[in-house]
Design a protein around this motif. Structure first.
Motif, mmCIF file in Angstrom:
data_model
loop_
_atom_site.group_PDB
_atom_site.id
_atom_site.type_symbol
_atom_site.label_atom_id
_atom_site.label_comp_id
_atom_site.label_asym_id
_atom_site.label_seq_id
_atom_site.Cartn_x
_atom_site.Cartn_y
_atom_site.Cartn_z
ATOM 1 N N MET A 140 0.501 -0.963 -0.262
ATOM 2 C CA MET A 140 -0.144 -0.095 0.423
ATOM 3 C C MET A 140 0.942 0.945 -0.123
ATOM 4 S SD MET A 140 -2.819 -1.326 0.020
ATOM 5 C CE MET A 140 -3.796 -3.057 -0.109
ATOM 6 N N THR A 141 0.484 2.349 -0.957
ATOM 7 C CA THR A 141 1.727 3.572 -0.961
ATOM 8 C C THR A 141 0.534 4.963 -0.024
ATOM 9 O OG1 THR A 141 0.903 3.820 -3.206
ATOM 10 C CG2 THR A 141 2.398 2.180 -3.481
ATOM 11 N N ALA A 142 -0.312 4.737 -0.061
ATOM 12 C CA ALA A 142 -1.071 6.179 0.510
ATOM 13 C C ALA A 142 -0.092 6.792 1.651
ATOM 14 C CB ALA A 142 -2.851 6.067 0.563
ATOM 15 N N GLN A 143 0.073 7.078 1.207
ATOM 16 C CA GLN A 143 1.131 7.839 2.917
ATOM 17 C C GLN A 143 0.392 9.668 3.598
ATOM 18 O OE1 GLN A 143 2.736 6.037 4.923
ATOM 19 N NE2 GLN A 143 2.772 4.046 3.495
ATOM 20 N N THR A 155 -8.631 4.459 13.459
ATOM 21 C CA THR A 155 -9.371 3.270 14.137
ATOM 22 C C THR A 155 -10.406 3.120 15.232
ATOM 23 O OG1 THR A 155 -8.205 1.641 14.410
ATOM 24 C CG2 THR A 155 -9.105 2.135 12.114
ATOM 25 N N PHE A 156 -11.811 2.928 15.960
ATOM 26 C CA PHE A 156 -12.641 3.326 17.205
ATOM 27 C C PHE A 156 -11.630 0.906 16.977
ATOM 28 C CE2 PHE A 156 -12.437 7.444 16.339
ATOM 29 C CZ PHE A 156 -12.879 7.713 17.489
ATOM 30 N N GLU A 157 -12.175 1.008 18.395
ATOM 31 C CA GLU A 157 -12.266 -0.815 18.979
ATOM 32 C C GLU A 157 -12.797 -0.900 20.065
ATOM 33 O OE1 GLU A 157 -11.526 -3.014 16.789
ATOM 34 O OE2 GLU A 157 -10.410 -2.348 15.008
ATOM 35 N N GLY A 158 -12.956 -1.872 20.048
ATOM 36 C CA GLY A 158 -13.645 -2.014 21.762
ATOM 37 C C GLY A 158 -14.973 -3.191 21.962
ATOM 38 N N ILE A 159 -15.649 -3.474 22.808
ATOM 39 C CA ILE A 159 -16.481 -4.416 23.058
ATOM 40 C C ILE A 159 -17.934 -3.632 22.716
ATOM 41 C CG2 ILE A 159 -15.915 -5.856 24.916
ATOM 42 C CD1 ILE A 159 -18.038 -4.472 27.068
ATOM 43 N N ASP A 160 -19.137 -4.725 22.348
ATOM 44 C CA ASP A 160 -20.286 -4.867 21.534
ATOM 45 C C ASP A 160 -20.903 -3.683 22.605
ATOM 46 O OD1 ASP A 160 -20.505 -6.117 19.203
ATOM 47 O OD2 ASP A 160 -20.294 -7.342 20.383
ATOM 48 N N PRO A 162 -3.933 0.782 11.059
ATOM 49 C CA PRO A 162 -4.505 2.167 11.023
ATOM 50 C C PRO A 162 -2.721 2.392 11.897
ATOM 51 C CG PRO A 162 -5.388 0.280 12.405
ATOM 52 C CD PRO A 162 -3.895 -0.420 12.074
ATOM 53 N N ASP A 163 -2.957 3.615 11.445
ATOM 54 C CA ASP A 163 -1.777 4.940 12.739
ATOM 55 C C ASP A 163 -2.448 5.171 13.831
ATOM 56 O OD1 ASP A 163 -0.360 5.285 9.417
ATOM 57 O OD2 ASP A 163 -2.622 7.117 9.092
ATOM 58 N N LEU A 164 -3.697 5.683 14.190
ATOM 59 C CA LEU A 164 -3.652 5.660 15.490
ATOM 60 C C LEU A 164 -4.830 5.075 15.849
ATOM 61 C CD1 LEU A 164 -3.938 6.893 18.260
ATOM 62 C CD2 LEU A 164 -5.184 8.910 17.349
ATOM 63 N N THR A 165 -5.163 4.144 17.253
ATOM 64 C CA THR A 165 -6.445 3.498 17.274
ATOM 65 C C THR A 165 -6.769 3.473 18.676
ATOM 66 O OG1 THR A 165 -5.361 1.288 16.121
ATOM 67 C CG2 THR A 165 -7.618 0.610 18.021
#
Length: 209
Positions: free
Chosen positions: A1-4, A10-15, A131-134
């Protein structure tokens, strides 16, 4: 992947941890600062991926094995990446995504089966992007599940596995945050919505600066 050029958050966590609400609030905040932002989600975010979303999030809990889910989620993610994420990053936009590969590492890699090695191998082969940041919104599993079930939507297949899965997920996400601690920021999701949003704004602003 080249897009920089852009930034991939991204966001993560339980339901039920409040990810969807907080992603929208973050978009509003960054837009008010003049940032060029798009909001997307997984599974979904492109026409093809949205079709797969209904396959994996609706129906009986035993509809698919963890192995089949892994293939479906990866197919959706590849289409999402090609058609939405990478083009936006190439244009210098901030992409905010509700879930990405870390959810697959948890749901199919840990909690639904012992498939973590396969998840990472398939990710490295077909996706090749972290991701760059999660932002990890940490939430009590019982509270999160109660919130999630209270939505009463058709997309409750994973919630129907019950609290035991959510407990495994929470511990798994916290472990994952230690494994990838350079990009993870843990936010206390038990606070009031505005306080959670404030903490997220601080974490994202600090990263972008």
């Amino acid at each position: 992947m080249t897009a920089q050029n852009g930034v991939f958050i991204t966001f993560e966590g339980i339901d039920g941890s409040g990810k969807s609400t907080q992603t929208r609030l973050l978009v509003d905040y960054l837009t008010s600062l003049g940032r060029n932002v798009i909001l997307t989600r997984e599974p979904g975010g492109s026409v093809g991926a949205e079709e797969i979303r209904s396959l994996v999030l609706e129906g009986d809990p035993d509809r698919w094995s963890a192995e089949t889910e892994l293939l479906l989620f990866t197919a959706a993610r590849r289409d999402h990446l090609e058609r939405t994420i990478e083009p936006a990053l190439a244009e210098g936009k901030i992409v905010i995504c509700d879930r990405f590969v870390d959810s697959t590492r948890m749901y199919q890699g840990l909690s639904r089966g012992d498939l973590r090695e396969k998840v990472d191998k398939l990710h490295n082969l077909m996706i090749q992007r972290e991701p760059d940041l999660t932002i990890l919104i940490d939430m009590d599993p019982q509270t999160g599940l109660s919130r999630a079930k209270g939505r009463q939507t058709a997309e409750e297949r994973f919630e129907d596995f019950g609290q035991e899965l959510q407990v495994k997920m929470r511990h798994g996400f916290l472990d994952l945050a230690q494994q990838y601690k350079n990009r993870f920021r843990i936010i206390d999701g038990g606070q009031a919505i505005e306080d959670v949003a404030h903490d997220i704004q601080l974490a994202v602003s600090d990263y972008l600066s």
